[in-house]
Design a protein around this motif. Structure first.
Motif, PDB file in Angstrom:
ATOM      1  N   LEU A  54       0.832  -1.203   0.000  1.00 42.95           N
ATOM      2  CA  LEU A  54       0.000   0.000   0.000  1.00 42.95           C
ATOM      3  C   LEU A  54       0.869   1.256   0.000  1.00 42.95           C
ATOM      4  O   LEU A  54       0.625   2.192  -0.780  1.00 42.95           O
ATOM      5  CB  LEU A  54      -0.919   0.011   1.219  1.00 42.95           C
ATOM      6  CG  LEU A  54      -2.123  -0.932   1.199  1.00 42.95           C
ATOM      7  CD1 LEU A  54      -2.790  -0.965   2.566  1.00 42.95           C
ATOM      8  CD2 LEU A  54      -3.126  -0.546   0.109  1.00 42.95           C
ATOM      9  N   ALA A  55       1.889   1.283   0.850  1.00 46.73           N
ATOM     10  CA  ALA A  55       2.730   2.479   0.964  1.00 46.73           C
ATOM     11  C   ALA A  55       3.522   2.728  -0.312  1.00 46.73           C
ATOM     12  O   ALA A  55       3.727   3.881  -0.715  1.00 46.73           O
ATOM     13  CB  ALA A  55       3.674   2.333   2.155  1.00 46.73           C
ATOM     14  N   GLU A  56       3.955   1.660  -0.977  1.00 53.96           N
ATOM     15  CA  GLU A  56       4.789   1.804  -2.166  1.00 53.96           C
ATOM     16  C   GLU A  56       3.992   2.269  -3.377  1.00 53.96           C
ATOM     17  O   GLU A  56       4.395   3.180  -4.092  1.00 53.96           O
ATOM     18  CB  GLU A  56       5.480   0.474  -2.472  1.00 53.96           C
ATOM     19  CG  GLU A  56       6.383   0.495  -3.694  1.00 53.96           C
ATOM     20  CD  GLU A  56       6.990  -0.862  -3.948  1.00 53.96           C
ATOM     21  OE1 GLU A  56       6.827  -1.375  -5.069  1.00 53.96           O
ATOM     22  OE2 GLU A  56       7.624  -1.419  -3.030  1.00 53.96           O
ATOM     23  N   SER A  57       2.873   1.624  -3.628  1.00 56.40           N
ATOM     24  CA  SER A  57       2.115   1.968  -4.837  1.00 56.40           C
ATOM     25  C   SER A  57       0.621   1.684  -4.723  1.00 56.40           C
ATOM     26  O   SER A  57      -0.187   2.336  -5.383  1.00 56.40           O
ATOM     27  CB  SER A  57       2.663   1.186  -6.045  1.00 56.40           C
ATOM     28  OG  SER A  57       2.450  -0.216  -5.884  1.00 56.40           O
ATOM     29  N   GLY A  58       0.255   0.720  -3.900  1.00 54.25           N
ATOM     30  CA  GLY A  58      -1.136   0.285  -3.863  1.00 54.25           C
ATOM     31  C   GLY A  58      -2.107   1.363  -3.454  1.00 54.25           C
ATOM     32  O   GLY A  58      -3.175   1.524  -4.067  1.00 54.25           O
ATOM     33  N   ALA A  59      -1.768   2.126  -2.402  1.00 53.69           N
ATOM     34  CA  ALA A  59      -2.697   3.145  -1.918  1.00 53.69           C
ATOM     35  C   ALA A  59      -2.943   4.202  -2.975  1.00 53.69           C
ATOM     36  O   ALA A  59      -4.083   4.635  -3.194  1.00 53.69           O
ATOM     37  CB  ALA A  59      -2.169   3.773  -0.634  1.00 53.69           C
ATOM     38  N   ALA A  60      -1.884   4.653  -3.651  1.00 52.44           N
ATOM     39  CA  ALA A  60      -2.044   5.688  -4.685  1.00 52.44           C
ATOM     40  C   ALA A  60      -2.898   5.180  -5.829  1.00 52.44           C
ATOM     41  O   ALA A  60      -3.760   5.901  -6.350  1.00 52.44           O
ATOM     42  CB  ALA A  60      -0.679   6.134  -5.188  1.00 52.44           C
ATOM     43  N   ARG A  61      -2.687   3.936  -6.224  1.00 51.53           N
ATOM     44  CA  ARG A  61      -3.481   3.382  -7.326  1.00 51.53           C
ATOM     45  C   ARG A  61      -4.924   3.174  -6.915  1.00 51.53           C
ATOM     46  O   ARG A  61      -5.855   3.460  -7.688  1.00 51.53           O
ATOM     47  CB  ARG A  61      -2.835   2.066  -7.791  1.00 51.53           C
ATOM     48  CG  ARG A  61      -1.465   2.264  -8.397  1.00 51.53           C
ATOM     49  CD  ARG A  61      -0.637   0.986  -8.405  1.00 51.53           C
ATOM     50  NE  ARG A  61      -1.113   0.031  -9.395  1.00 51.53           N
ATOM     51  CZ  ARG A  61      -0.636  -1.214  -9.493  1.00 51.53           C
ATOM     52  NH1 ARG A  61       0.300  -1.634  -8.646  1.00 51.53           N
ATOM     53  NH2 ARG A  61      -1.092  -2.027 -10.435  1.00 51.53           N
ATOM     54  N   LEU A  62      -5.132   2.701  -5.687  1.00 53.65           N
ATOM     55  CA  LEU A  62      -6.503   2.544  -5.191  1.00 53.65           C
ATOM     56  C   LEU A  62      -7.199   3.900  -5.066  1.00 53.65           C
ATOM     57  O   LEU A  62      -8.368   4.044  -5.437  1.00 53.65           O
ATOM     58  CB  LEU A  62      -6.493   1.838  -3.835  1.00 53.65           C
ATOM     59  CG  LEU A  62      -6.267   0.331  -3.875  1.00 53.65           C
ATOM     60  CD1 LEU A  62      -5.941  -0.190  -2.479  1.00 53.65           C
ATOM     61  CD2 LEU A  62      -7.504  -0.382  -4.434  1.00 53.65           C
ATOM     62  N   LYS A  63      -6.467   4.891  -4.552  1.00 49.66           N
ATOM     63  CA  LYS A  63      -7.062   6.211  -4.361  1.00 49.66           C
ATOM     64  C   LYS A  63      -7.514   6.795  -5.693  1.00 49.66           C
ATOM     65  O   LYS A  63      -8.571   7.444  -5.778  1.00 49.66           O
ATOM     66  CB  LYS A  63      -6.067   7.140  -3.672  1.00 49.66           C
ATOM     67  CG  LYS A  63      -6.677   8.389  -3.061  1.00 49.66           C
ATOM     68  CD  LYS A  63      -5.675   9.113  -2.206  1.00 49.66           C
ATOM     69  CE  LYS A  63      -6.328  10.302  -1.482  1.00 49.66           C
ATOM     70  NZ  LYS A  63      -6.967  11.248  -2.374  1.00 49.66           N
ATOM     71  N   SER A  64      -6.735   6.558  -6.747  1.00 47.14           N
ATOM     72  CA  SER A  64      -7.126   7.095  -8.060  1.00 47.14           C
ATOM     73  C   SER A  64      -8.416   6.460  -8.553  1.00 47.14           C
ATOM     74  O   SER A  64      -9.180   7.087  -9.312  1.00 47.14           O
ATOM     75  CB  SER A  64      -6.003   6.835  -9.077  1.00 47.14           C
ATOM     76  OG  SER A  64      -5.893   5.468  -9.404  1.00 47.14           O
ATOM     77  N   LEU A  65      -8.696   5.232  -8.126  1.00 48.49           N
ATOM     78  CA  LEU A  65      -9.949   4.571  -8.500  1.00 48.49           C
ATOM     79  C   LEU A  65     -11.098   4.979  -7.602  1.00 48.49           C
ATOM     80  O   LEU A  65     -12.246   5.058  -8.042  1.00 48.49           O
ATOM     81  CB  LEU A  65      -9.767   3.042  -8.428  1.00 48.49           C
ATOM     82  CG  LEU A  65      -8.763   2.416  -9.394  1.00 48.49           C
ATOM     83  CD1 LEU A  65      -8.610   0.926  -9.089  1.00 48.49           C
ATOM     84  CD2 LEU A  65      -9.195   2.612 -10.839  1.00 48.49           C
ATOM     85  N   LEU A  66     -10.790   5.243  -6.321  1.00 52.76           N
ATOM     86  CA  LEU A  66     -11.839   5.514  -5.345  1.00 52.76           C
ATOM     87  C   LEU A  66     -12.245   6.992  -5.287  1.00 52.76           C
ATOM     88  O   LEU A  66     -13.356   7.306  -4.877  1.00 52.76           O
ATOM     89  CB  LEU A  66     -11.385   5.065  -3.951  1.00 52.76           C
ATOM     90  CG  LEU A  66     -11.092   3.561  -3.800  1.00 52.76           C
ATOM     91  CD1 LEU A  66     -10.511   3.279  -2.426  1.00 52.76           C
ATOM     92  CD2 LEU A  66     -12.342   2.739  -4.044  1.00 52.76           C
ATOM     93  N   ASP A  67     -11.336   7.882  -5.687  1.00 53.08           N
ATOM     94  CA  ASP A  67     -11.655   9.310  -5.636  1.00 53.08           C
ATOM     95  C   ASP A  67     -12.840   9.654  -6.529  1.00 53.08           C
ATOM     96  O   ASP A  67     -12.955   9.129  -7.632  1.00 53.08           O
ATOM     97  CB  ASP A  67     -10.441  10.147  -6.097  1.00 53.08           C
ATOM     98  CG  ASP A  67      -9.419  10.270  -4.991  1.00 53.08           C
ATOM     99  OD1 ASP A  67      -9.737   9.939  -3.835  1.00 53.08           O
ATOM    100  OD2 ASP A  67      -8.289  10.705  -5.297  1.00 53.08           O
TER     101      ASP A  67
END
Length: 304
Positions: free
Chosen positions: A291-304
């Motif tokens: 999540l810290a490396e890449s997952g959170a940013a990628r998820l956030k782009s889908l969830l925003d």
């Protein structure tokens, strides 16, 4: 066929990566390129965006198709090692095991005929020893690889951490703040980052003598589905909750899906030895690290 001594001293200059426009193959091809290896990728459409991106990254494109075995020999010419991801076949009637086995064994036969010395075959971990739900065909391809006379390593990854990024499926992914899946909410479920599969494949290609004959179950973490949802909430700022699919939901998705729902409630589960995998790959990602490396940013782009 090379001797064990030859295998230890050979890095197999040209590696053919199959499934390179998919998840595991694409990440593995890029990992090998990033570490200075010569990579050829098997693609059906060399003009596709994914194929062109790999070519731009330095991969050589070879046009071929598992369902047209005559196209495999040219793709394998001059290849010393291969990363094998035979396409699975899944339809309304479930898994087409015979087609999957035909694809895998055709590649192994073509590789042996072409003089390939070493294959890293990525399959899938199973909830049961008999390979129930999606692994039956892969276990038969594993048997063909063992009997081929080639050097080999078999990787059996569990569920991908990247599955949280899926969209439009009845289970997995996150829709309207809900992550829905087959598993009990309070049972630890193993997962792995796809990049870590690629790292372990690269290590095997770099040291085939060490990894020849190994069957490696691969996982990087084991959280309950509720714990994972809580971690995603904290990392993205979006409230995510986990919902178990009902038995009726599972039945509606097909008998093999219903088997997974039932087995997971009978105490069956993936059983990779995570500390042992971390000994091979010390940088193995936990779910929070992913999540810290890449997952959170990628998820956030889908969830925003």
């Amino acid at each position: 066929m090379s001797t064990q001594k030859d295998l230890a001293s050979s890095r197999h200059d040209l590696i053919l990566v199959t499934g390179a426009t998919g998840k595991q193959g694409g990440v593995t091809a890029r990992r090998l390129l990033d570490t200075g290896r010569s990579v050829r990728v098997l693609v059906r459409d060399p003009e596709s965006a994914a194929a062109q991106a790999l070519a731009a990254a330095g991969a050589e494109l070879a046009v071929g198709d598992f369902d047209r075995p005559e196209t495999l020999a040219p793709a394998l010419a001059g290849v010393g090692a291969a990363f094998l991801v035979p396409p699975a076949a899944y339809g309304p009637e479930g898994w087409d095991v015979d087609l999957e086995v035909a694809r895998g064994t055709a590649f192994i036969d073509a590789a042996a005929a072409a003089g390939v010395e070493y294959i890293v075959f990525t399959t899938v971990a199973s909830l049961t020893e008999d390979g129930q739900w999606g692994a039956q065909g892969k276990r038969r391809v594993e048997a063909a690889l063992r009997a081929s006379g080639l050097h080999w390593t078999i990787l059996r990854p569990v569920r991908f951490m990247e599955n949280y990024l899926m969209r439009g499926f009845p289970v997995d992914g996150i829709n309207d703040g809900v992550h829905r899946h087959l598993f009990p909410a309070d049972k630890p479920i193993q997962s792995i980052a796809i990049e870590d599969i690629a790292v372990i494949a690269q290590l095997a290609f770099d040291d085939p003598a060490r990894f020849h004959g190994e069957v490696l179950e691969l996982a990087g973490d084991a959280l309950t589905m509720t714990e994972a949802a809580t971690a995603i909430t904290a990392a993205t700022g979006h409230q995510v909750r986990y919902v178990e699919a009902s038995p009726a939901d599972a039945e509606a998705m097909g008998p093999e899906v219903a088997v997974v729902w039932r087995l997971s409630r009978e105490g069956r589960g993936w059983h990779a030895d995570i500390p042992a995998v971390r000994e091979i790959h010390p940088g193995l990602r936990t779910f929070e690290a992913w999540l810290a490396e890449s997952g959170a940013a990628r998820l956030k782009s889908l969830l925003d």
